[in-house]
Design an enzyme around this catalytic site. Structure first.
Site, short mmCIF file in Angstrom:
data_model
loop_
_atom_site.label_atom_id
_atom_site.label_comp_id
_atom_site.label_asym_id
_atom_site.label_seq_id
_atom_site.Cartn_x
_atom_site.Cartn_y
_atom_site.Cartn_z
N LYS A 112 -26.01 -1.23 -8.11
CA LYS A 112 -27.15 -1.37 -7.22
C LYS A 112 -27.84 -2.71 -7.46
CE LYS A 112 -28.35 3.47 -6.39
NZ LYS A 112 -29.43 4.48 -6.51
N ARG A 141 -20.36 11.89 -12.49
CA ARG A 141 -21.28 10.96 -13.17
C ARG A 141 -22.24 11.75 -14.06
NH1 ARG A 141 -23.64 5.71 -12.70
NH2 ARG A 141 -25.89 5.67 -12.37
N TYR A 200 -31.11 13.54 -18.39
CA TYR A 200 -29.93 14.10 -19.03
C TYR A 200 -30.23 14.68 -20.40
CZ TYR A 200 -27.43 11.92 -15.22
OH TYR A 200 -27.00 11.58 -13.97
N HIS A 259 -20.65 12.42 -7.47
CA HIS A 259 -21.80 12.16 -8.35
C HIS A 259 -21.88 13.19 -9.47
CE1 HIS A 259 -25.03 9.26 -8.54
NE2 HIS A 259 -25.85 10.19 -8.96
N HIS A 315 -28.57 2.19 -15.21
CA HIS A 315 -29.96 2.50 -14.87
C HIS A 315 -30.87 1.37 -15.32
CE1 HIS A 315 -29.20 7.14 -14.83
NE2 HIS A 315 -28.89 6.55 -13.68
N ARG A 317 -20.71 5.02 -10.14
CA ARG A 317 -21.02 5.64 -8.85
C ARG A 317 -19.78 5.57 -7.96
NH1 ARG A 317 -25.18 2.13 -10.27
NH2 ARG A 317 -27.22 3.12 -10.62
#
Length: 309
Positions: free
Chosen positions: A176, A253, A285, A250, A276, A152
């Site tokens: 995150k 990414r 995806y 992004h 994730h 990110r």
């Protein structure tokens, strides 16, 4: 304007996010704005004496309906509802309220939109544009790193010199929820980073006194580069490459994940590389890759289309 009870609850909530949750600055800023907007909504309809304990589910529904009338995106409305749920969970824990008016509410269903991505040829065109000036060397390594690792943009600007192991070709990033992971960089990103560290960063660092000692990516004044700065530089190169608008950091990414899956990468490996928590987040995806494969099939196979006439 918000009432005193809401103000006190919000300040405690922010301290909780900063301390116990160690939430990112972006999350804290967004949640503060969301709670303040809701508190203002309550103040204007219930009066200055209304606090969090005076809110019921119906009032939260009215708030969501008001946002809808303003034309807010469903994703924005869902984020605000998530902020309210988190806020009231905190207040419940602190004994400030007896129940959460947001706990059982479902947000508006979002339309499933496939993320935007570039073809490999477009990515190559973009990566070839930055010049060999100190800023250009920085920008090339920045774009190469985003595409090579899928990190990110917030993780990119948070990179420090000690996070790199260029001999092994890895970087350690803080994602995150302050979850740490190690991502591979690839030979071209490593080469771009070596060029930047040898011929770009020293000159940028010299523009600040004392020089920035930790941050990997520096701005034109020698301080740590920001997310906004990355976006501005990318917009500059997107325009020079004559690519369509709407491309963000992004997007690189998305390109990373899509191109990996198109070339046979395992979905769980891509999940791990992207950081994730849930596999379902990564599965979008696979739909993207299938859509691309279908498009190529329709264009290339001689019997894929109906004959005219």
């Amino acid at each position: 304007m918000i009432g005193t009870a809401f103000q006190e609850g919000l300040e405690g909530f922010i301290l909780y996010l900063e301390g116990e949750k160690q939430a990112s600055p972006c999350t804290i800023t967004a949640y503060r704005a969301d709670i303040e907007q809701f508190a203002t909504f309550v103040y204007e309809r219930q009066g200055p004496g209304a606090g969090p304990a005076d809110v019921d589910t119906w009032l939260v529904r009215r708030f969501l309906g008001w946002l809808n009338q303003l034309g807010r995106e469903k994703s924005s409305m869902n984020r605000k509802l998530a902020a309210l749920r988190s806020f009231y969970r905190f207040l419940l824990r602190e004994g400030k309220v007896e129940s959460s008016p947001a706990a059982l509410l479902a947000g508006p269903r979002r339309e499933k939109r496939l993320p935007r991505f570039l073809s490999y040829a477009e990515v190559e065109k973009l990566l070839a544009i930055p010049p060999t000036t100190p800023l250009g060397l920085r920008d090339r390594s920045m774009l190469e790193t985003l595409y090579a690792s899928g990190i990110r943009v917030s993780e990119l600007v948070g990179l420090e010199l000690e996070n790199l192991d260029l001999e092994a070709g890895y970087a350690r990033v803080l994602g995150k929820g302050r979850r740490e992971r190690v991502v591979p960089l690839g030979s071209q990103a490593v080469e771009a980073l070596r060029d930047y560290l040898a011929r770009g960063r020293p000159e940028l660092a010299a523009r600040r006194n004392p020089p920035e000692a930790k941050a990997l990516y520096l701005n034109h004044l020698g301080g740590r580069l920001t997310v906004r700065g990355v976006r501005e530089r990318l917009n500059h190169y997107v325009e020079k490459a004559a690519l369509s608008s709407g491309i963000s950091p992004h997007t690189l990414r998305h390109c990373f994940a899509t191109h990996m899956l198109e070339r046979g990468a395992d979905l769980r490996v891509v999940q791990e590389l992207l950081g994730h928590v849930n596999l379902s987040t990564t599965q979008i995806y696979t739909h993207l890759s299938q859509a691309r494969l279908r498009e190529v099939y329709q264009q290339a196979h001689p019997r894929a289309r109906r004959s005219e006439g």
